[in-house]
Design a protein around this motif. Sequence first.
Motif, PDB file in Angstrom:
ATOM      1  N   UNK A   9       0.849  -1.192   0.000  1.00  0.00           N
ATOM      2  CA  UNK A   9       0.000   0.000   0.000  1.00  0.00           C
ATOM      3  C   UNK A   9       0.886   1.245   0.000  1.00  0.00           C
ATOM      4  N   UNK A  10       0.378   2.322   0.540  1.00  0.00           N
ATOM      5  CA  UNK A  10       1.094   3.606   0.457  1.00  0.00           C
ATOM      6  C   UNK A  10       2.467   3.599   1.141  1.00  0.00           C
ATOM      7  N   UNK A  11       2.528   2.947   2.310  1.00  0.00           N
ATOM      8  CA  UNK A  11       3.741   3.108   3.121  1.00  0.00           C
ATOM      9  C   UNK A  11       4.734   1.963   2.908  1.00  0.00           C
ATOM     10  N   UNK A  12       5.145   1.771   1.677  1.00  0.00           N
ATOM     11  CA  UNK A  12       6.113   0.716   1.404  1.00  0.00           C
ATOM     12  C   UNK A  12       7.523   1.290   1.505  1.00  0.00           C
ATOM     13  N   UNK A  13       8.446   0.460   1.957  1.00  0.00           N
ATOM     14  CA  UNK A  13       9.838   0.923   2.071  1.00  0.00           C
ATOM     15  C   UNK A  13      10.775  -0.071   1.397  1.00  0.00           C
ATOM     16  N   UNK A  14      11.890   0.455   0.918  1.00  0.00           N
ATOM     17  CA  UNK A  14      12.908  -0.387   0.292  1.00  0.00           C
ATOM     18  C   UNK A  14      13.729  -1.056   1.392  1.00  0.00           C
ATOM     19  N   UNK A  15      14.046  -2.328   1.217  1.00  0.00           N
ATOM     20  CA  UNK A  15      14.864  -3.025   2.220  1.00  0.00           C
ATOM     21  C   UNK A  15      16.289  -2.472   2.148  1.00  0.00           C
ATOM     22  N   UNK A  16      16.836  -2.114   3.307  1.00  0.00           N
ATOM     23  CA  UNK A  16      18.175  -1.503   3.328  1.00  0.00           C
ATOM     24  C   UNK A  16      19.243  -2.562   3.041  1.00  0.00           C
ATOM     25  N   UNK A  17      20.407  -2.106   2.588  1.00  0.00           N
ATOM     26  CA  UNK A  17      21.472  -3.069   2.272  1.00  0.00           C
ATOM     27  C   UNK A  17      21.955  -3.749   3.560  1.00  0.00           C
ATOM     28  N   UNK A  18      21.855  -3.041   4.684  1.00  0.00           N
ATOM     29  CA  UNK A  18      22.261  -3.637   5.963  1.00  0.00           C
ATOM     30  C   UNK A  18      21.380  -4.844   6.306  1.00  0.00           C
ATOM     31  N   UNK A  19      20.051  -4.677   6.089  1.00  0.00           N
ATOM     32  CA  UNK A  19      19.133  -5.785   6.339  1.00  0.00           C
ATOM     33  C   UNK A  19      19.346  -6.913   5.336  1.00  0.00           C
ATOM     34  N   UNK A  20      19.628  -6.539   4.085  1.00  0.00           N
ATOM     35  CA  UNK A  20      19.833  -7.561   3.052  1.00  0.00           C
ATOM     36  C   UNK A  20      21.047  -8.414   3.401  1.00  0.00           C
ATOM     37  N   UNK A  21      22.131  -7.753   3.846  1.00  0.00           N
ATOM     38  CA  UNK A  21      23.339  -8.497   4.227  1.00  0.00           C
ATOM     39  C   UNK A  21      23.068  -9.377   5.444  1.00  0.00           C
ATOM     40  N   UNK A  22      22.379  -8.792   6.423  1.00  0.00           N
ATOM     41  CA  UNK A  22      22.127  -9.531   7.663  1.00  0.00           C
ATOM     42  C   UNK A  22      21.331 -10.810   7.388  1.00  0.00           C
ATOM     43  N   UNK A  23      20.310 -10.683   6.544  1.00  0.00           N
ATOM     44  CA  UNK A  23      19.463 -11.846   6.259  1.00  0.00           C
ATOM     45  C   UNK A  23      20.209 -12.846   5.377  1.00  0.00           C
ATOM     46  N   UNK A  24      21.061 -12.361   4.505  1.00  0.00           N
ATOM     47  CA  UNK A  24      21.832 -13.288   3.662  1.00  0.00           C
ATOM     48  C   UNK A  24      22.779 -14.126   4.524  1.00  0.00           C
ATOM     49  N   UNK A  25      23.467 -13.485   5.468  1.00  0.00           N
ATOM     50  CA  UNK A  25      24.442 -14.227   6.272  1.00  0.00           C
ATOM     51  C   UNK A  25      23.796 -15.035   7.400  1.00  0.00           C
ATOM     52  N   UNK A  26      22.683 -14.523   7.954  1.00  0.00           N
ATOM     53  CA  UNK A  26      22.094 -15.241   9.094  1.00  0.00           C
ATOM     54  C   UNK A  26      21.076 -16.285   8.643  1.00  0.00           C
ATOM     55  N   UNK A  27      20.343 -16.026   7.534  1.00  0.00           N
ATOM     56  CA  UNK A  27      19.288 -16.961   7.111  1.00  0.00           C
ATOM     57  C   UNK A  27      19.574 -17.604   5.753  1.00  0.00           C
ATOM     58  N   UNK A  28      20.653 -17.214   5.112  1.00  0.00           N
ATOM     59  CA  UNK A  28      20.977 -17.715   3.775  1.00  0.00           C
ATOM     60  C   UNK A  28      19.848 -17.419   2.779  1.00  0.00           C
ATOM     61  N   UNK A  29      19.263 -16.259   2.887  1.00  0.00           N
ATOM     62  CA  UNK A  29      18.199 -15.840   1.956  1.00  0.00           C
ATOM     63  C   UNK A  29      18.634 -14.531   1.300  1.00  0.00           C
ATOM     64  N   UNK A  30      18.607 -14.537  -0.002  1.00  0.00           N
ATOM     65  CA  UNK A  30      19.042 -13.357  -0.771  1.00  0.00           C
ATOM     66  C   UNK A  30      17.844 -12.464  -1.032  1.00  0.00           C
ATOM     67  N   UNK A  31      17.939 -11.210  -0.626  1.00  0.00           N
ATOM     68  CA  UNK A  31      16.873 -10.248  -0.942  1.00  0.00           C
ATOM     69  C   UNK A  31      17.379  -9.391  -2.098  1.00  0.00           C
ATOM     70  N   UNK A  32      16.751  -9.499  -3.274  1.00  0.00           N
ATOM     71  CA  UNK A  32      17.240  -8.728  -4.415  1.00  0.00           C
ATOM     72  C   UNK A  32      17.215  -7.231  -4.129  1.00  0.00           C
ATOM     73  N   UNK A  33      18.161  -6.529  -4.708  1.00  0.00           N
ATOM     74  CA  UNK A  33      18.253  -5.090  -4.509  1.00  0.00           C
ATOM     75  C   UNK A  33      16.976  -4.427  -5.024  1.00  0.00           C
ATOM     76  N   UNK A  34      16.450  -3.497  -4.267  1.00  0.00           N
ATOM     77  CA  UNK A  34      15.234  -2.794  -4.687  1.00  0.00           C
ATOM     78  C   UNK A  34      13.957  -3.458  -4.184  1.00  0.00           C
TER      79      UNK A  34
END
Length: 326
Positions: free
Chosen positions: A67-92
Motif C-alpha cells: 500500500x502507500x507506506x512501502x519501504x525499500x529493504x536496506x542493504x544492511x538488512x539484506x546483508x544480515x538476512x543473507x548471512x544469518x538466514x541464507x536468503x538473498x533479498x534482491x536489490x530494490x
Amino acid sequence: MVVINDDAHSDSYEFMDVQVKTDDSSCLTTVENPTLITTTNHQVVKLQLNATSSFHTKCCVCRENLRDHAVKISSRDRDFIFFSRNIWIPEGARCCSGHLINNLLSKEVVDQIKPFSIRYQELSSSDVQLLLSKAQTLFKNGKKIFSLDDPRDLNDDEYCLLTSLSRDSFNDFVQIISSSAIRPSCNRSIRTAIGIYLCKLRLDNLGFGHVTREDVIGGGTTAITQELMCGGNSTDIPIIIIDGTHLYIQKSRNNEFQRKTFNLYKKGSLLKSMMIVTTTDYIVACIEPFMSDFNNNDAAIMKDISLRNTDHVLSWLFSLFLHNLK
Ligand SMILES: [Zn+2]
C-alpha cells in the motif's frame, strides 16, 4: 568452491550449481606467465541462491500487495538476512513499513522471512570481494561473544571470574550434573544453563550489602597497602579500589543503542562496568551496565553512581568517611 574457467572456446562453465561466464566484450588482463591467465573485474559468477520475491508491488516479507507506506529493504538488512538466514533479498525489494523498527527489520520478521524462489544471481568479482569482507567483519564481531559451549572460547581465569570454578572443575561439575535428570532445551545446552546459574549465584554474592566494612578491614586489605596508605599505624581504615572495566558485546541492530555502545577508542561495541574491589582482589561490588560512548568516562560513571546512590553506595561510603574523620 568456485572454479573459474578461462577457456577461450567456452563462454560458460558450470560446476556444482555455480556458473562462471566470461563476458565476450571483456578485455583480459594477462600476466607475464602465459600458463597463468587471470582476469580482473570483468568476470561474472552466477550463484544459485534462495531468494525472496522482488516484485515492486508486493511485500517481500508477507507477500501482500503493497500500500502507500512501502519501504525499500536496506542493504544492511539484506546483508544480515543473507548471512544469518541464507536468503538473498534482491536489490530494490520492498516491504510494508510495519515490519520495521528504527528503520531495521524486526527480529520476528528476520525469523519469519522465507525464500520465494531459487534465483540465479550474477555477481561481479568486486561484489564477491565485498561479500567476503562483510562476512569477515561479521565473523570478527561474532567471536567477541563468549560461549560456554565452545571449550576453547574462555581461558581458566575467565571461567574463574564468571563461575568461580576453574575450567577443569567446571568441566567436572557439568559432567556430574549431566548424568542427572537435567535436559537441554533447543536454545540452551546443559553447559550453558549451569554456567548461567553459577554466574547468577556469583552475582547474588556481589554488592555493598553482602560485605561489611569490618570484613574489608579485617580480611580485605594487604599489609603493604596499610603501610603505604596509612603509614602502617592504623588498622581500622578500609581501602577500596574503584575502576571501570568493559565487556565486548555483539553489535546491536538498534541504531541508537549501537551508537551509544560503540567505543571509538576500543573500536568496538562494549558495555562498561565499575568494579569496586579490595586490595586483596576481592570484588565488593560491580555496578553496571553503562553505555560506552564518549560521555561515559570513569569520572562520569562515578558521578552517576553517587547521584543515584546505586546499591546504597553512599551509606556504605559515608560510614567509611565518618569513621575516618574520627
Ligand atoms: Zn508485509
